[in-house]
Design a protein around this motif. Structure first.
Motif, PDB file in Angstrom:
ATOM      1  N   SER A  30       0.825  -1.215   0.000  1.00  0.00           N
ATOM      2  CA  SER A  30       0.000   0.000   0.000  1.00  0.00           C
ATOM      3  C   SER A  30       0.857   1.262   0.000  1.00  0.00           C
ATOM      4  CB  SER A  30      -0.949   0.001   1.205  1.00  0.00           C
ATOM      5  OG  SER A  30      -0.231   0.034   2.416  1.00  0.00           O
ATOM      6  N   ILE A  31       2.019   1.221   0.664  1.00  0.00           N
ATOM      7  CA  ILE A  31       2.899   2.395   0.671  1.00  0.00           C
ATOM      8  C   ILE A  31       3.455   2.638  -0.722  1.00  0.00           C
ATOM      9  CG2 ILE A  31       5.078   3.319   1.551  1.00  0.00           C
ATOM     10  CD1 ILE A  31       4.501   2.053   4.205  1.00  0.00           C
ATOM     11  N   ALA A  32       3.777   1.566  -1.443  1.00  0.00           N
ATOM     12  CA  ALA A  32       4.275   1.716  -2.816  1.00  0.00           C
ATOM     13  C   ALA A  32       3.228   2.388  -3.696  1.00  0.00           C
ATOM     14  CB  ALA A  32       4.655   0.348  -3.378  1.00  0.00           C
ATOM     15  N   ILE A 171      -4.826   2.060   1.644  1.00  0.00           N
ATOM     16  CA  ILE A 171      -5.106   3.268   0.857  1.00  0.00           C
ATOM     17  C   ILE A 171      -6.413   3.923   1.286  1.00  0.00           C
ATOM     18  CG2 ILE A 171      -5.559   4.099  -1.495  1.00  0.00           C
ATOM     19  CD1 ILE A 171      -2.662   3.406  -1.003  1.00  0.00           C
ATOM     20  N   GLU A 172      -7.268   3.177   1.986  1.00  0.00           N
ATOM     21  CA  GLU A 172      -8.605   3.674   2.333  1.00  0.00           C
ATOM     22  C   GLU A 172      -8.570   5.027   3.035  1.00  0.00           C
ATOM     23  OE1 GLU A 172     -12.705   3.946   2.755  1.00  0.00           O
ATOM     24  OE2 GLU A 172     -11.524   2.580   1.504  1.00  0.00           O
ATOM     25  N   ASN A 173      -7.654   5.209   3.984  1.00  0.00           N
ATOM     26  CA  ASN A 173      -7.613   6.477   4.722  1.00  0.00           C
ATOM     27  C   ASN A 173      -6.395   7.319   4.345  1.00  0.00           C
ATOM     28  OD1 ASN A 173      -5.634   4.961   5.989  1.00  0.00           O
ATOM     29  ND2 ASN A 173      -6.140   5.666   8.047  1.00  0.00           N
ATOM     30  N   LEU A 174      -5.938   7.172   3.092  1.00  0.00           N
ATOM     31  CA  LEU A 174      -4.770   7.935   2.619  1.00  0.00           C
ATOM     32  C   LEU A 174      -5.046   9.435   2.608  1.00  0.00           C
ATOM     33  CD1 LEU A 174      -1.946   8.025   1.266  1.00  0.00           C
ATOM     34  CD2 LEU A 174      -3.123   7.754  -0.945  1.00  0.00           C
ATOM     35  N   VAL A 175      -6.263   9.817   2.269  1.00  0.00           N
ATOM     36  CA  VAL A 175      -6.603  11.235   2.122  1.00  0.00           C
ATOM     37  C   VAL A 175      -7.379  11.726   3.340  1.00  0.00           C
ATOM     38  CG1 VAL A 175      -7.782  12.937   0.670  1.00  0.00           C
ATOM     39  CG2 VAL A 175      -6.677  10.952  -0.381  1.00  0.00           C
ATOM     40  N   HIS A 176      -7.005  12.880   3.821  1.00  0.00           N
ATOM     41  CA  HIS A 176      -7.688  13.500   4.969  1.00  0.00           C
ATOM     42  C   HIS A 176      -9.178  13.676   4.637  1.00  0.00           C
ATOM     43  CE1 HIS A 176      -8.741  16.504   8.014  1.00  0.00           C
ATOM     44  NE2 HIS A 176      -7.609  16.222   8.634  1.00  0.00           N
ATOM     45  N   PRO A 177     -10.075  13.420   5.605  1.00  0.00           N
ATOM     46  CA  PRO A 177     -11.518  13.501   5.315  1.00  0.00           C
ATOM     47  C   PRO A 177     -11.992  14.870   4.851  1.00  0.00           C
ATOM     48  CG  PRO A 177     -11.100  13.236   7.685  1.00  0.00           C
ATOM     49  CD  PRO A 177      -9.816  12.965   6.985  1.00  0.00           C
ATOM     50  N   GLU A 178     -11.229  15.925   5.114  1.00  0.00           N
ATOM     51  CA  GLU A 178     -11.628  17.257   4.664  1.00  0.00           C
ATOM     52  C   GLU A 178     -11.132  17.571   3.254  1.00  0.00           C
ATOM     53  OE1 GLU A 178     -10.410  20.085   7.579  1.00  0.00           O
ATOM     54  OE2 GLU A 178     -11.708  19.262   9.161  1.00  0.00           O
ATOM     55  N   HIS A 179     -10.411  16.629   2.633  1.00  0.00           N
ATOM     56  CA  HIS A 179      -9.909  16.813   1.274  1.00  0.00           C
ATOM     57  C   HIS A 179     -10.563  15.806   0.339  1.00  0.00           C
ATOM     58  CE1 HIS A 179      -6.875  18.986   3.561  1.00  0.00           C
ATOM     59  NE2 HIS A 179      -6.401  19.498   2.442  1.00  0.00           N
ATOM     60  N   ASN A 180     -10.607  16.150  -0.941  1.00  0.00           N
ATOM     61  CA  ASN A 180     -11.200  15.267  -1.934  1.00  0.00           C
ATOM     62  C   ASN A 180     -10.174  14.269  -2.467  1.00  0.00           C
ATOM     63  OD1 ASN A 180     -13.748  16.554  -1.864  1.00  0.00           O
ATOM     64  ND2 ASN A 180     -13.007  18.152  -3.264  1.00  0.00           N
ATOM     65  N   LYS A 181     -10.612  13.040  -2.677  1.00  0.00           N
ATOM     66  CA  LYS A 181      -9.744  12.030  -3.270  1.00  0.00           C
ATOM     67  C   LYS A 181      -9.611  12.292  -4.764  1.00  0.00           C
ATOM     68  CE  LYS A 181     -10.783   8.248  -0.056  1.00  0.00           C
ATOM     69  NZ  LYS A 181     -11.295   6.859   0.084  1.00  0.00           N
ATOM     70  N   ILE A 182      -8.400  12.158  -5.274  1.00  0.00           N
ATOM     71  CA  ILE A 182      -8.190  12.298  -6.716  1.00  0.00           C
ATOM     72  C   ILE A 182      -7.958  10.930  -7.357  1.00  0.00           C
ATOM     73  CG2 ILE A 182      -7.229  14.625  -6.468  1.00  0.00           C
ATOM     74  CD1 ILE A 182      -4.434  13.360  -6.971  1.00  0.00           C
ATOM     75  N   HIS A 183      -7.901   9.879  -6.552  1.00  0.00           N
ATOM     76  CA  HIS A 183      -7.565   8.565  -7.091  1.00  0.00           C
ATOM     77  C   HIS A 183      -8.758   7.613  -7.048  1.00  0.00           C
ATOM     78  CE1 HIS A 183      -7.062   7.920  -2.727  1.00  0.00           C
ATOM     79  NE2 HIS A 183      -7.424   6.673  -3.001  1.00  0.00           N
ATOM     80  N   LYS A 184      -8.735   6.645  -7.918  1.00  0.00           N
ATOM     81  CA  LYS A 184      -9.673   5.528  -7.865  1.00  0.00           C
ATOM     82  C   LYS A 184      -8.892   4.248  -8.180  1.00  0.00           C
ATOM     83  CE  LYS A 184     -11.275   6.035 -12.676  1.00  0.00           C
ATOM     84  NZ  LYS A 184     -12.458   6.229 -13.550  1.00  0.00           N
ATOM     85  N   ILE A 185      -9.357   3.148  -7.615  1.00  0.00           N
ATOM     86  CA  ILE A 185      -8.670   1.873  -7.796  1.00  0.00           C
ATOM     87  C   ILE A 185      -9.638   0.889  -8.443  1.00  0.00           C
ATOM     88  CG2 ILE A 185      -7.460  -0.026  -6.651  1.00  0.00           C
ATOM     89  CD1 ILE A 185      -6.655   1.907  -4.462  1.00  0.00           C
ATOM     90  N   PHE A 310       1.864   9.210   8.191  1.00  0.00           N
ATOM     91  CA  PHE A 310       2.285   8.323   9.281  1.00  0.00           C
ATOM     92  C   PHE A 310       1.045   7.673   9.882  1.00  0.00           C
ATOM     93  CE2 PHE A 310       5.062   8.087  13.392  1.00  0.00           C
ATOM     94  CZ  PHE A 310       5.379   6.783  13.085  1.00  0.00           C
ATOM     95  N   GLY A 311       1.251   6.457  10.388  1.00  0.00           N
ATOM     96  CA  GLY A 311       0.145   5.715  10.963  1.00  0.00           C
ATOM     97  C   GLY A 311      -0.398   4.715   9.971  1.00  0.00           C
ATOM     98  N   HIS A 312       0.500   4.070   9.222  1.00  0.00           N
ATOM     99  CA  HIS A 312       0.073   3.156   8.168  1.00  0.00           C
ATOM    100  C   HIS A 312      -0.506   1.874   8.750  1.00  0.00           C
ATOM    101  CE1 HIS A 312       2.006   5.730   5.240  1.00  0.00           C
ATOM    102  NE2 HIS A 312       3.075   5.741   5.992  1.00  0.00           N
ATOM    103  N   GLY A 313      -1.683   1.466   8.234  1.00  0.00           N
ATOM    104  CA  GLY A 313      -2.297   0.209   8.663  1.00  0.00           C
ATOM    105  C   GLY A 313      -2.555   0.187  10.151  1.00  0.00           C
TER     106      GLY A 313
END
Length: 619
Positions: A30-32, A171-185, A310-313
């Motif tokens: 997930s970090i990769a 990857i689920e919580n990669l983006v801060h909840p106050e920001h929009n995700k730009i990625h899709k998997i 920081f705080g992965h998994g």
């Protein structure tokens, strides 16, 4: 005398790229993937697609609509190891210049296709070429196209151990909840996607919530609330003086007491899965919260520029599990906590991430950051403990004052100058919780507002009723019963916080003699079972249904790992539960109506399990 001079230069083996900076440097898949999403964001992409749909055909693609790369940028940035193009740009998520090589964790061959100003460039790097040490033999192909911007990375010769489940969760919580995700998997059809639920769906079911804002040596805000079914049952806006004193000493000793990383915002939601509370509340979706939200969002994650750094998994970087095992009632559990730490992107630039993205580099800045966040987390644990006391009253039907504001007028008391520390002051201390506001609220709401003692030091050790402290007595010593016909010594004690059911069993065992040996046997078995389950529940350890020996082994492993019980006592219990007569006792007394207890066996079992039970019910 003329000296001979020989010129030399550094040489790099190709393994530096694919192992030391790639697969061996990054610990999770997930970090990769996260590194590539962040690189796309730094390239001003607004749409990033990670496509695993052809994974069974040995292909993964990562496509973005970013600004792409020119030939010069490919040379200066992509093909330069450890490039510094982002290092002083606080708006960028990268900075190490090696994140792209983490893709070697996923594949042996990486093909790049990037477009800028109607020119598309293609090049490939792969392990086989790098093994030949051909670092400079990379062909870049150029063609004119209609595509203006964007980059596509194609991975082939994939690793056999790519973990899609870990990627989805990480990857689920990669983006801060106050920001929009730009990625899709996009996942393969054969993969059963988890589809985690947003924390927002469950936050009203977390009874404990705290917000803190720290800047430099000032706590600008701290507020804790215990909110249940719309009613506030406890609130606090003060940090305990003992916590502050400990913090200041630690910062001073580590040259970290004059550091300012800008505004640090900490927000924590803590769930309460206590069985009596769940039964009383009837509105807590425990299974959904644990399996569909906390599995991906548990713990306290650190965000900068809108992305998790920081705080992965399941990383417990604050060691909350260790704190909770030492003092379960005073500390929150990582597994039942959803927390966010948001950093100022400009002022926190001196807080450097490790190259492998598994934390921060140790420094005075990191000491300041770690210790100040930990101070807040400990205060949340203390406030949670006070809240639970009110919850216990609520469950029992006892009257509870809905709002309790703790107010300590000595909060801003300065430490002795000889300590050479800087007091973290609460700037809001004089603005809130004045005595007059309590009277006003009582008039307006009709609720009785609880007046806590002015000097309420929540970090003091809880006084217990133990006659002998477990840590001071010989855990392997066999005490003699007061009566030869009774099992438990009358001096055996417990704390005020011990559940009433356990207290009642202990008192009954102190009273009855072996004239009622079957009652003794059944009660002793219940005491061992309930004490074990109490410890497991208190520490969020899964309970194996109808498997008392298995549960005891799990608790013993916890005691052993955290040195919570003397090793000799642990080994005695382990040996006991492997004995045939102990197993016959556990099963027979509970399930076999023909079972007849032996008094000497009961005494031996009690002497063996006494230190174990003491450790289980210790507050």
């Amino acid at each position: 005398m003329k000296k001979n001079v020989t010129k030399a230069k550094f040489n790099f083996n190709g393994r530096t790229l694919y192992d030391l900076l790639g697969g061996e440097n990054i610990e999770t898949d997930s970090i990769a993937i996260a590194e590539q999403i962040k690189n796309s964001r730094d390239a001003n992409a607004t749409d990033v697609t990670i496509d695993f749909s052809k994974m069974e055909e040995n292909i993964i693609t990562i496509t973005d609509n970013g600004q792409g790369m020119s030939l010069e940028e490919i040379h200066d940035n992509w093909l330069t190891i450890g490039t510094s193009s982002k290092i002083n740009d606080s708006a960028k998520l990268g900075g190490k210049g090696v994140g792209r090589f983490s893709l070697f964790r996923l594949a042996d061959k990486i093909s790049i296709k990037t477009s800028k100003e109607n020119i598309t460039y293609n090049f490939t790097i792969d392990k086989k070429s790098l093994e030949k040490n051909s670092l400079s033999d990379i062909n870049i192909f150029q063609e004119y196209t209609n595509k203006k911007l964007g980059t596509q990375i194609t991975l082939t010769e994939l690793s056999k151990t790519i973990n899609l489940y870990e990627i989805e969760r990480g990857i689920e919580n990669l983006v801060h909840p106050e920001h929009n995700k730009i990625h899709k998997i996009i996942y393969p059809d054969s993969y059963q996607q988890k589809d985690y639920l947003s924390p927002r769906k469950f936050l009203d079911q977390a009874p404990f919530h705290a917000v803190a804002i720290i800047e430099g040596m000032n706590i600008k805000e701290y507020k804790f609330n215990c909110l249940i079914k719309g009613e506030t049952y406890y609130t606090n806006n003060q940090i305990n003086n003992n916590f502050l004193s400990t913090l200041n000493k630690t910062l001073s000793m580590n040259f970290a007491n004059n550091i300012n990383l800008g505004e640090i915002k900490i927000e924590i939601y803590n769930f309460f899965f206590d069985r009596p509370f769940l039964s009383w509340h009837k509105g807590i979706e425990q299974t959904k919260i644990k399996n569909e939200m906390l599995e991906a969002y548990q713990g306290i994650s650190v965000y900068r520029n809108g992305y998790k750094i920081f705080g992965h998994g399941e990383e417990d970087w604050l060691k909350l599990a260790e704190l909770r095992l030492k003092r379960p009632g005073d500390n929150i559990d990582n597994k039942s906590t959803y927390g966010l730490v948001t950093l100022d992107p400009v002022c926190s630039i001196s807080l450097k991430e490790k190259t492998n993205r598994e934390g921060f580099i140790k420094s005075p800045e990191y000491t300041y950051f770690h210790e100040t966040v930990l101070c807040i987390v400990k205060q949340v644990g203390a406030d949670r403990r006070e809240s639970i006391r009110n919850i216990r009253k609520l469950i029992k039907g006892n009257p509870v004052q809905p709002i309790g504001i703790r107010y300590n007028p000595d909060q801003t008391k300065k430490l002795n100058k000889a300590e050479k520390t800087v007091q973290l002051n609460n700037e809001n201390e004089t603005k809130k919780t004045k005595q007059t506001s309590k009277t006003d609220e009582a008039k307006n709401t009709g609720k009785t507002v609880e007046n806590y003692p002015k000097d309420n030091n929540t970090s003091q050790t809880i006084k217990t009723d133990f006659t002998e402290q477990p840590g001071k007595k010989d855990a392997t010593k066999k005490p003699n019963p007061v009566s030869p016909n009774k099992i438990i010594d009358i001096s055996f004690g417990y704390s005020e916080e011990t559940p009433h059911k356990i207290k009642d069993i202990i008192e009954e065992l102190k009273r009855i003699t072996n004239k009622n040996i079957n009652s003794q046997a059944l009660l002793l078995r219940c005491l061992i079972d309930i004490s074990t389950q109490y410890y497991q529940t208190k520490n969020d350890i899964d309970i194996k249904k109808n498997n008392l020996p298995g549960n005891i082994r799990i608790v013993l492993n916890t005691f052993s790992d955290n040195k919570l019980l003397d090793l000799k006592a642990i080994n005695r219990v382990r040996q006991s539960i492997n004995k045939e007569n102990t197993l016959q006792y556990f099963n027979g007394v509970a399930h076999d109506y023909n079972y007849r207890a032996n008094f000497s066996d009961l005494v031996e079992i009690w002497n063996t399990f006494e230190p174990y039970i003491t450790a289980c019910i210790k507050p």
